[in-house]
Design a protein around this motif. Sequence first.
Motif, PDB file in Angstrom:
ATOM      1  N   SER A  96       0.831  -1.196   0.000  1.00 24.38           N
ATOM      2  CA  SER A  96       0.000   0.000   0.000  1.00 24.38           C
ATOM      3  C   SER A  96       0.874   1.259   0.000  1.00 24.38           C
ATOM      4  N   LEU A  97       2.089   1.152   0.542  1.00 26.26           N
ATOM      5  CA  LEU A  97       3.042   2.257   0.360  1.00 26.26           C
ATOM      6  C   LEU A  97       3.397   2.403  -1.119  1.00 26.26           C
ATOM      7  N   ALA A  98       3.559   1.269  -1.771  1.00 23.94           N
ATOM      8  CA  ALA A  98       3.873   1.310  -3.203  1.00 23.94           C
ATOM      9  C   ALA A  98       2.775   2.036  -3.961  1.00 23.94           C
ATOM     10  N   PHE A  99       1.528   1.795  -3.574  1.00 27.56           N
ATOM     11  CA  PHE A  99       0.423   2.503  -4.224  1.00 27.56           C
ATOM     12  C   PHE A  99       0.551   4.010  -4.036  1.00 27.56           C
ATOM     13  N   ARG A 100       0.828   4.424  -2.800  1.00 26.66           N
ATOM     14  CA  ARG A 100       0.984   5.865  -2.542  1.00 26.66           C
ATOM     15  C   ARG A 100       2.063   6.444  -3.448  1.00 26.66           C
ATOM     16  N   LEU A 101       3.178   5.723  -3.552  1.00 24.00           N
ATOM     17  CA  LEU A 101       4.261   6.202  -4.410  1.00 24.00           C
ATOM     18  C   LEU A 101       3.798   6.313  -5.851  1.00 24.00           C
ATOM     19  N   ALA A 102       3.115   5.264  -6.319  1.00 17.71           N
ATOM     20  CA  ALA A 102       2.670   5.266  -7.713  1.00 17.71           C
ATOM     21  C   ALA A 102       1.677   6.392  -7.946  1.00 17.71           C
ATOM     22  N   SER A 103       0.789   6.641  -7.004  1.00 19.70           N
ATOM     23  CA  SER A 103      -0.248   7.634  -7.276  1.00 19.70           C
ATOM     24  C   SER A 103       0.298   9.047  -7.154  1.00 19.70           C
ATOM     25  N   THR A 104       1.282   9.287  -6.278  1.00 18.46           N
ATOM     26  CA  THR A 104       1.858  10.632  -6.283  1.00 18.46           C
ATOM     27  C   THR A 104       2.697  10.829  -7.536  1.00 18.46           C
ATOM     28  N   ARG A 105       3.343   9.764  -7.996  1.00 20.90           N
ATOM     29  CA  ARG A 105       4.090   9.861  -9.253  1.00 20.90           C
ATOM     30  C   ARG A 105       3.146  10.237 -10.394  1.00 20.90           C
ATOM     31  N   ARG A 106       1.952   9.591 -10.397  1.00 25.12           N
ATOM     32  CA  ARG A 106       0.974   9.898 -11.434  1.00 25.12           C
ATOM     33  C   ARG A 106       0.394  11.298 -11.276  1.00 25.12           C
ATOM     34  N   ALA A 107       0.169  11.694 -10.003  1.00 22.96           N
ATOM     35  CA  ALA A 107      -0.568  12.932  -9.756  1.00 22.96           C
ATOM     36  C   ALA A 107       0.308  14.168  -9.903  1.00 22.96           C
ATOM     37  N   VAL A 108       1.605  14.051  -9.614  1.00 19.40           N
ATOM     38  CA  VAL A 108       2.477  15.221  -9.624  1.00 19.40           C
ATOM     39  C   VAL A 108       3.626  15.009 -10.591  1.00 19.40           C
ATOM     40  N   PRO A 109       3.317  14.851 -11.883  1.00 16.76           N
ATOM     41  CA  PRO A 109       4.411  14.629 -12.827  1.00 16.76           C
ATOM     42  C   PRO A 109       5.035  15.943 -13.261  1.00 16.76           C
ATOM     43  N   VAL A 110       4.390  17.069 -12.934  1.00 18.37           N
ATOM     44  CA  VAL A 110       4.880  18.374 -13.367  1.00 18.37           C
ATOM     45  C   VAL A 110       5.881  18.909 -12.345  1.00 18.37           C
ATOM     46  N   PRO A 111       7.131  19.087 -12.731  1.00 15.55           N
ATOM     47  CA  PRO A 111       8.111  19.601 -11.777  1.00 15.55           C
ATOM     48  C   PRO A 111       7.757  21.028 -11.398  1.00 15.55           C
ATOM     49  N   GLY A 112       8.011  21.370 -10.160  1.00 11.69           N
ATOM     50  CA  GLY A 112       7.741  22.722  -9.704  1.00 11.69           C
ATOM     51  C   GLY A 112       6.292  22.974  -9.350  1.00 11.69           C
ATOM     52  N   LYS A 113       5.468  21.933  -9.451  1.00  8.76           N
ATOM     53  CA  LYS A 113       4.070  22.115  -9.086  1.00  8.76           C
ATOM     54  C   LYS A 113       3.947  22.417  -7.600  1.00  8.76           C
ATOM     55  N   ARG A 114       3.054  23.344  -7.302  1.00  6.44           N
ATOM     56  CA  ARG A 114       2.842  23.718  -5.902  1.00  6.44           C
ATOM     57  C   ARG A 114       2.332  22.533  -5.073  1.00  6.44           C
ATOM     58  N   VAL A 115       2.916  22.312  -3.926  1.00  9.32           N
ATOM     59  CA  VAL A 115       2.466  21.260  -3.023  1.00  9.32           C
ATOM     60  C   VAL A 115       1.563  21.884  -1.969  1.00  9.32           C
ATOM     61  N   ARG A 116       0.411  21.274  -1.790  1.00 15.74           N
ATOM     62  CA  ARG A 116      -0.529  21.826  -0.814  1.00 15.74           C
ATOM     63  C   ARG A 116       0.047  21.693   0.595  1.00 15.74           C
ATOM     64  N   ARG A 117       0.177  22.821   1.268  1.00 20.59           N
ATOM     65  CA  ARG A 117       0.667  22.811   2.642  1.00 20.59           C
ATOM     66  C   ARG A 117      -0.470  22.550   3.601  1.00 20.59           C
ATOM     67  N   ARG A 118      -0.204  21.763   4.624  1.00 26.01           N
ATOM     68  CA  ARG A 118      -1.201  21.555   5.676  1.00 26.01           C
ATOM     69  C   ARG A 118      -1.192  22.777   6.590  1.00 26.01           C
ATOM     70  N   PRO A 119      -2.374  23.279   6.991  1.00 27.35           N
ATOM     71  CA  PRO A 119      -2.392  24.416   7.918  1.00 27.35           C
ATOM     72  C   PRO A 119      -1.745  24.007   9.243  1.00 27.35           C
ATOM     73  N   PRO A 120      -1.246  24.959  10.010  1.00 31.86           N
ATOM     74  CA  PRO A 120      -0.454  24.668  11.214  1.00 31.86           C
ATOM     75  C   PRO A 120      -1.289  24.066  12.343  1.00 31.86           C
ATOM     76  N   THR A 121      -1.815  22.872  12.135  1.00 29.84           N
ATOM     77  CA  THR A 121      -2.577  22.126  13.153  1.00 29.84           C
ATOM     78  C   THR A 121      -3.652  23.002  13.788  1.00 29.84           C
ATOM     79  N   PRO A 122      -4.760  23.218  13.090  1.00 27.52           N
ATOM     80  CA  PRO A 122      -5.794  24.151  13.568  1.00 27.52           C
ATOM     81  C   PRO A 122      -6.553  23.588  14.770  1.00 27.52           C
TER      82      PRO A 122
END
Lengths: 232, 232
Positions: free
Chosen positions: B206-232
């Motif tokens: 299931s870690l492999a899946f996460r890797l594969a899906s982020t590879r698929r989802a973020v193939p564009v270099p320099g794409k903005r990564v969504r930051r998590r808010p500071p623990t609201p």
Amino acid sequence: MKRRQPRGNPVSDLITQRLSLYLRCLDELERREVATISSHHLAELFHLSSAQIRKDLATFGEFGVRGVGYSVADLKRSLIHILGLDRDLKVVIIGAGNLGMALADYGGFNREGFRIIALFDVAPGKVGGACRNGTPILHLSELEKVAQRDGVQIAVLAVPAEVVQSVAEAAAAAGIPALLNFAPARIRIPPAVSVRNVDLKIQLESLAFRLASTRRAVPVPGKRVRRRPPTP
Amino acid sequence: MKRRQPRGNPVSDLITQRLSLYLRCLDELERREVATISSHHLAELFHLSSAQIRKDLATFGEFGVRGVGYSVADLKRSLIHILGLDRDLKVVIIGAGNLGMALADYGGFNREGFRIIALFDVAPGKVGGACRNGTPILHLSELEKVAQRDGVQIAVLAVPAEVVQSVAEAAAAAGIPALLNFAPARIRIPPAVSVRNVDLKIQLESLAFRLASTRRAVPVPGKRVRRRPPTP
DNA sequence: ATGTGTGAAGTGCTTCACAGCG
DNA sequence: CGCTGTGAAGCACTTCACACAT
């Protein structure tokens, strides 16, 4: 319309873990030379839920044939692709203690799709050596170099709880995008890194609770135990 | 009114696993000599949810003081009691291979509350020996005798997937009421026996899946990564 | 006829928000 | 006041049941 990507929402871990389970079942069916199987039959054989199998698969596309079922070989191939197991993933183990060494030698770990390329430690007596199957033990200071050179995707953390946070940060800094943590401690890391915890202490302690509560709940000998219905 | 028993309904595994986590946090607080803590502060320190802490604890009684918080020492004692860790649990490990031996030697396993009394195997080269810390390796045929004599409560299954079902049945027949299964296979056993699975293959895949899906989802270099808010 | 794919219903877990106690 | 304990709301996961494809 055959989507291989989930619609838009992220896929839950529960689903991906079950996909891995389904893949294992299909392996077994292939060994038994079953060519085609329905969700019902699959569920019955392996004690799963047929509706859940269909729903889980439907997240990624249409893999079945109505009125027939799923082709074992095709579905297996699809799951391998979805899980990203159709390319070898490079794995390193950090911590060459009892657990790290055992994991490196563990057969099930070197399975199809995963390759352990090195262990890392800092103890002078270990660095420079190798584990039984020949995987070398390197110094932790070489992690980044090796990770970059070989494109390491997963780091298995088999170090004591006291140091796991700093080791996790080192792995993240080395560009390793996924961590499998065996230390009994939660690590904090930017969300771009996937983390999975295997926490034996928690498993044992929650088993202890089950034991304690059945001891409390059934102190009367001969008390009727509620039978589960025969898988309705 | 201080109930220590859950109301009527069975307690979910998610809750008991968190109780174990809370206990670990309290250990840490005691080490830091903190005497009292609120659910808010606890949540903030260890990245948990304060409402969930209160709800989880409320399943078992009222442990806090309104306007103040929880006594670290008292709550720790209560959790140890609820989890059934105030009496030593006897543990055996079945399978003296890499993994079984590593688990027997693993420090975190012999922790307060758990005692590993023996390993079991069938290989003539192993039976009669002992692991590094002296725990003896006995023949599997002696399991029932030892289990009965010493009141073994937990069996850790560290055997290959092909034999784990039969080993689990042997453990159940020997009267061992809880199993911790490391083999990559689901075991079927009467519901009176508690089973917990630690399935490395599923975790890795299931870690492999996460890797594969982020590879698929973020193939564009320099794409903005969504930051998590500071623990609201 | 048979079994998938899927909206809808059901169940269980988490978060909210606040009454009430210290 | 501050914080717990807790109904109620919100959300996520599972199961049901059936239209529809073959």
